[in-house]
Design a protein around this motif. Sequence first.
Motif, mmCIF file in Angstrom:
data_model
loop_
_atom_site.group_PDB
_atom_site.id
_atom_site.type_symbol
_atom_site.label_atom_id
_atom_site.label_comp_id
_atom_site.label_asym_id
_atom_site.label_seq_id
_atom_site.Cartn_x
_atom_site.Cartn_y
_atom_site.Cartn_z
ATOM 1 N N ARG A 1 0.857 -1.186 0.000
ATOM 2 C CA ARG A 1 0.000 0.000 0.000
ATOM 3 C C ARG A 1 0.890 1.231 0.000
ATOM 4 N NH1 ARG A 1 -5.354 -2.047 2.986
ATOM 5 N NH2 ARG A 1 -6.056 0.079 2.639
ATOM 6 N N VAL A 2 0.549 2.178 -0.850
ATOM 7 C CA VAL A 2 1.301 3.431 -0.950
ATOM 8 C C VAL A 2 0.341 4.549 -0.579
ATOM 9 C CG1 VAL A 2 2.622 4.957 -2.452
ATOM 10 C CG2 VAL A 2 2.777 2.477 -2.767
ATOM 11 N N ASN A 3 0.591 5.172 0.557
ATOM 12 C CA ASN A 3 -0.335 6.181 1.075
ATOM 13 C C ASN A 3 -0.148 7.520 0.383
ATOM 14 O OD1 ASN A 3 -0.649 8.511 3.450
ATOM 15 N ND2 ASN A 3 -2.344 7.064 3.300
ATOM 16 N N PHE A 4 -1.259 8.128 0.009
ATOM 17 C CA PHE A 4 -1.229 9.471 -0.562
ATOM 18 C C PHE A 4 -1.659 10.504 0.460
ATOM 19 C CE2 PHE A 4 -3.776 12.871 -2.620
ATOM 20 C CZ PHE A 4 -2.736 13.552 -3.227
ATOM 21 N N ALA A 5 -2.704 10.197 1.217
ATOM 22 C CA ALA A 5 -3.257 11.090 2.224
ATOM 23 C C ALA A 5 -4.097 10.237 3.173
ATOM 24 C CB ALA A 5 -4.107 12.181 1.560
ATOM 25 N N PRO A 6 -4.507 10.791 4.315
ATOM 26 C CA PRO A 6 -5.341 9.998 5.220
ATOM 27 C C PRO A 6 -6.568 9.419 4.510
ATOM 28 C CG PRO A 6 -4.589 11.976 6.332
ATOM 29 C CD PRO A 6 -4.162 12.105 4.898
ATOM 30 N N GLY A 7 -6.759 8.112 4.642
ATOM 31 C CA GLY A 7 -7.892 7.451 4.008
ATOM 32 C C GLY A 7 -7.745 7.241 2.519
ATOM 33 N N ARG A 8 -6.530 7.481 1.993
ATOM 34 C CA ARG A 8 -6.328 7.398 0.545
ATOM 35 C C ARG A 8 -5.067 6.602 0.246
ATOM 36 N NH1 ARG A 8 -7.657 12.836 -2.628
ATOM 37 N NH2 ARG A 8 -8.317 11.216 -4.110
ATOM 38 N N ASP A 9 -5.232 5.276 0.226
ATOM 39 C CA ASP A 9 -4.127 4.369 -0.073
ATOM 40 C C ASP A 9 -4.224 3.839 -1.492
ATOM 41 O OD1 ASP A 9 -3.014 4.549 2.430
ATOM 42 O OD2 ASP A 9 -3.692 2.588 3.123
ATOM 43 N N ASN A 10 -3.115 3.904 -2.225
ATOM 44 C CA ASN A 10 -2.975 3.137 -3.460
ATOM 45 C C ASN A 10 -2.711 1.681 -3.083
ATOM 46 O OD1 ASN A 10 -2.697 5.399 -5.608
ATOM 47 N ND2 ASN A 10 -1.226 5.985 -4.021
ATOM 48 N N LEU A 11 -3.090 0.778 -3.976
ATOM 49 C CA LEU A 11 -2.901 -0.644 -3.725
ATOM 50 C C LEU A 11 -2.101 -1.257 -4.871
ATOM 51 C CD1 LEU A 11 -3.755 -2.930 -1.719
ATOM 52 C CD2 LEU A 11 -5.644 -3.408 -3.297
ATOM 53 N N LEU A 12 -1.114 -2.068 -4.533
ATOM 54 C CA LEU A 12 -0.281 -2.766 -5.510
ATOM 55 C C LEU A 12 -0.280 -4.254 -5.170
ATOM 56 C CD1 LEU A 12 1.920 -2.653 -7.815
ATOM 57 C CD2 LEU A 12 3.593 -2.519 -5.958
ATOM 58 N N ILE A 13 -0.734 -5.083 -6.104
ATOM 59 C CA ILE A 13 -0.777 -6.532 -5.897
ATOM 60 C C ILE A 13 0.004 -7.189 -7.027
ATOM 61 C CG2 ILE A 13 -2.248 -8.527 -5.470
ATOM 62 C CD1 ILE A 13 -4.601 -6.587 -5.117
ATOM 63 N N LYS A 14 0.915 -8.085 -6.662
ATOM 64 C CA LYS A 14 1.710 -8.801 -7.654
ATOM 65 C C LYS A 14 1.388 -10.285 -7.611
ATOM 66 C CE LYS A 14 5.792 -5.749 -7.785
ATOM 67 N NZ LYS A 14 7.271 -5.707 -7.619
ATOM 68 N N LEU A 15 1.189 -10.857 -8.786
ATOM 69 C CA LEU A 15 1.025 -12.294 -8.958
ATOM 70 C C LEU A 15 2.131 -12.768 -9.885
ATOM 71 C CD1 LEU A 15 -0.561 -14.994 -8.754
ATOM 72 C CD2 LEU A 15 -1.945 -14.182 -10.698
ATOM 73 N N GLY A 16 2.988 -13.658 -9.397
ATOM 74 C CA GLY A 16 4.131 -14.086 -10.192
ATOM 75 C C GLY A 16 5.397 -13.378 -9.740
ATOM 76 N N GLN A 17 6.503 -13.746 -10.361
ATOM 77 C CA GLN A 17 7.811 -13.273 -9.921
ATOM 78 C C GLN A 17 8.290 -12.050 -10.701
ATOM 79 O OE1 GLN A 17 9.253 -14.769 -7.210
ATOM 80 N NE2 GLN A 17 7.305 -15.909 -7.192
ATOM 81 N N ASP A 18 9.070 -11.209 -10.022
ATOM 82 C CA ASP A 18 9.652 -10.035 -10.683
ATOM 83 C C ASP A 18 10.610 -10.425 -11.793
ATOM 84 O OD1 ASP A 18 8.244 -8.343 -9.021
ATOM 85 O OD2 ASP A 18 9.917 -7.983 -7.643
ATOM 86 N N THR A 19 11.105 -11.662 -11.763
ATOM 87 C CA THR A 19 12.061 -12.126 -12.769
ATOM 88 C C THR A 19 11.380 -12.731 -13.996
ATOM 89 O OG1 THR A 19 12.185 -14.238 -11.575
ATOM 90 C CG2 THR A 19 13.857 -12.568 -11.067
ATOM 91 N N ALA A 20 10.047 -12.708 -14.042
ATOM 92 C CA ALA A 20 9.316 -13.296 -15.166
ATOM 93 C C ALA A 20 9.715 -12.617 -16.471
ATOM 94 C CB ALA A 20 7.818 -13.165 -14.941
ATOM 95 N N SER A 21 9.650 -13.358 -17.569
ATOM 96 C CA SER A 21 10.043 -12.816 -18.866
ATOM 97 C C SER A 21 8.977 -11.896 -19.446
ATOM 98 C CB SER A 21 10.337 -13.960 -19.845
ATOM 99 O OG SER A 21 9.171 -14.727 -20.079
ATOM 100 N N ARG A 22 7.721 -12.077 -19.036
ATOM 101 C CA ARG A 22 6.635 -11.195 -19.487
ATOM 102 C C ARG A 22 5.943 -10.621 -18.266
ATOM 103 N NH1 ARG A 22 6.761 -9.157 -24.210
ATOM 104 N NH2 ARG A 22 4.497 -9.118 -24.463
ATOM 105 N N ARG A 23 5.921 -9.292 -18.186
ATOM 106 C CA ARG A 23 5.336 -8.618 -17.024
ATOM 107 C C ARG A 23 4.299 -7.605 -17.510
ATOM 108 N NH1 ARG A 23 9.067 -5.529 -13.956
ATOM 109 N NH2 ARG A 23 7.694 -5.894 -12.154
ATOM 110 N N LEU A 24 3.074 -7.806 -17.079
ATOM 111 C CA LEU A 24 1.969 -6.951 -17.504
ATOM 112 C C LEU A 24 1.433 -6.150 -16.330
ATOM 113 C CD1 LEU A 24 -0.167 -6.036 -19.608
ATOM 114 C CD2 LEU A 24 -1.554 -8.010 -18.899
ATOM 115 N N GLY A 25 1.382 -4.836 -16.483
ATOM 116 C CA GLY A 25 0.741 -3.977 -15.503
ATOM 117 C C GLY A 25 -0.734 -3.804 -15.832
ATOM 118 N N ILE A 26 -1.556 -3.777 -14.799
ATOM 119 C CA ILE A 26 -3.009 -3.614 -14.941
ATOM 120 C C ILE A 26 -3.399 -2.427 -14.074
ATOM 121 C CG2 ILE A 26 -5.248 -4.721 -14.648
ATOM 122 C CD1 ILE A 26 -3.286 -7.373 -14.355
#
Length: 382
Positions: free
Chosen positions: A47-72
Motif C-alpha cells: 500500500r502506498v499512502n497518498f493522504a489519510p484514508g487514501r491508499d494506493n494498492l499494488l498486488i503482484k502475482l508471479g515473480q519479478d524475474t518473469a520474462s513477461r510482465r503486464l501492468g493492470i
Amino acid sequence: MNNETALKLLKQVLQIPTVARDESKIADILANLVQPYVDQGMMTVDRVNFAPGRDNLLIKLGQDTASRRLGIDAHMDVVDAGDSAKWQFPPFSATEHAGKLYSRGASDMKSGLVAAFAAFLNTAQKGNLGDRQLVFFATVGEEVDNYGARQFAAGHYADGLNGLLVCEPSGPQIQPSCRGIIDYTVTASGKAAHSSTPEEGANAISGLFAYNAAINKAVAPLLAPVHEMLGHATHSIDLISGGNQVNIVPETASLRGNIRTTPLADNAAFTAALKQAVKAANDQVPGVTLSLSVDSTIDPASSAKDNALVQSLQNARTSLGMPTVPVVGGTGINDAAVMALPGMDLAEYGPGSDTSHQTDEYVEIDDFFNAIQVYEKVFANY
C-alpha cells in the motif's frame, strides 16, 4: 470469482462514494480478498499512502524475474455526482435495472477495476500464469491530477513492465495512445479606479483580452499538425474571473486554460507558447502585469497501433466469439500518461458506456461480464 460474486463486489465498491476521498475502503476490500493468496506465497500486497484514508494498492502475482510482465491499472476514485435529485436512482445506490447497473463510477471506472480484479483472482486460481507476472495497480486521485499514478511512477513501480493495460471505459474500441495535458492559470494585476475615470486605472480584464489574442496566435502552429492516432492538439480557455463591482475598473482578473497535447505538439512546445503569449500581452496594456502558473502538466503517451497488448486483446475477443474492434487514439487522459515508459505496450480497454461523468451513469452488466472473460484471456496469453 464467478459472475455473480463479481457483480456483488462491483455493487459493494460502487456504494462507497470515493469522491476524492476514502479509496482506502476499497483497497481494504481488495486486499482482504487476496490475503489467502498472500498467505500461500502466491501474491504480494503493498500500500502506498497518498493522504489519510487514501491508499494506493499494488498486488503482484508471479515473480519479478518473469520474462513477461503486464501492468493492470484502474483507479478507485470517482467524480462528484452533482444534483442527486436529477438521477433516476440514487447515485451511490448501485441499482440494477433492465440489464444495466446505475451508479456514479459504474462506467468510470469501477466496472473496469472490478472486472480486472476478478480476472486477476481467476488467473491465480487456475494457476496458468507460466513465466509471467501480473502487477495490479489500484490508484487514488486519477480524476484530479493522477495522484496515485504519479506516486507509482515516482517510486519506479512500473519499471520493467512489458505492457500496461488501463481498464478505463473505452467503448467498443482499443486505445493504445492518449493525449497529454496542461492546466494553467494567467493572472492579471492592474489598478482600480472609478469607472467614470478609467484612464486613472489599469484594467486587468483588458490584460486578459490581450493575452487571449496573443495565445491564439502563439498556439496556432501547434494546433495544425495531425497525429496518426491522437489527431490534433487542442487549447481552450474555460474559466475566467475579474472585478468586483460594475462601476470599478478591475484591479485583478484571472483565467484558466486547458491544453491537450500530442507527440507532434508536446508539452514543452505549448509551455513555451504560453510564456511567449504572456510576454507579448504584458506589452499591450499599460499598467497591467500578467503572470503565468502552469498548474499541471503530463506528457502524452503513445504506443504502436499494432503492439502486442493490442493484438492480445483482439485475439482474446475473437477466441470468445466477439468481433475485433477499432484501434484509435484516446483524446482524454489516464494513468498511462504518467506511468507508461518508452517501449512499453500500452492499451486502454474496459467496460463502460458513454455516460461517464454524467447523470444516470451506468454500465451494461453483460459488458462487465464480457470484460472479465477478455481480461482472463489476456492475462494468460500476453
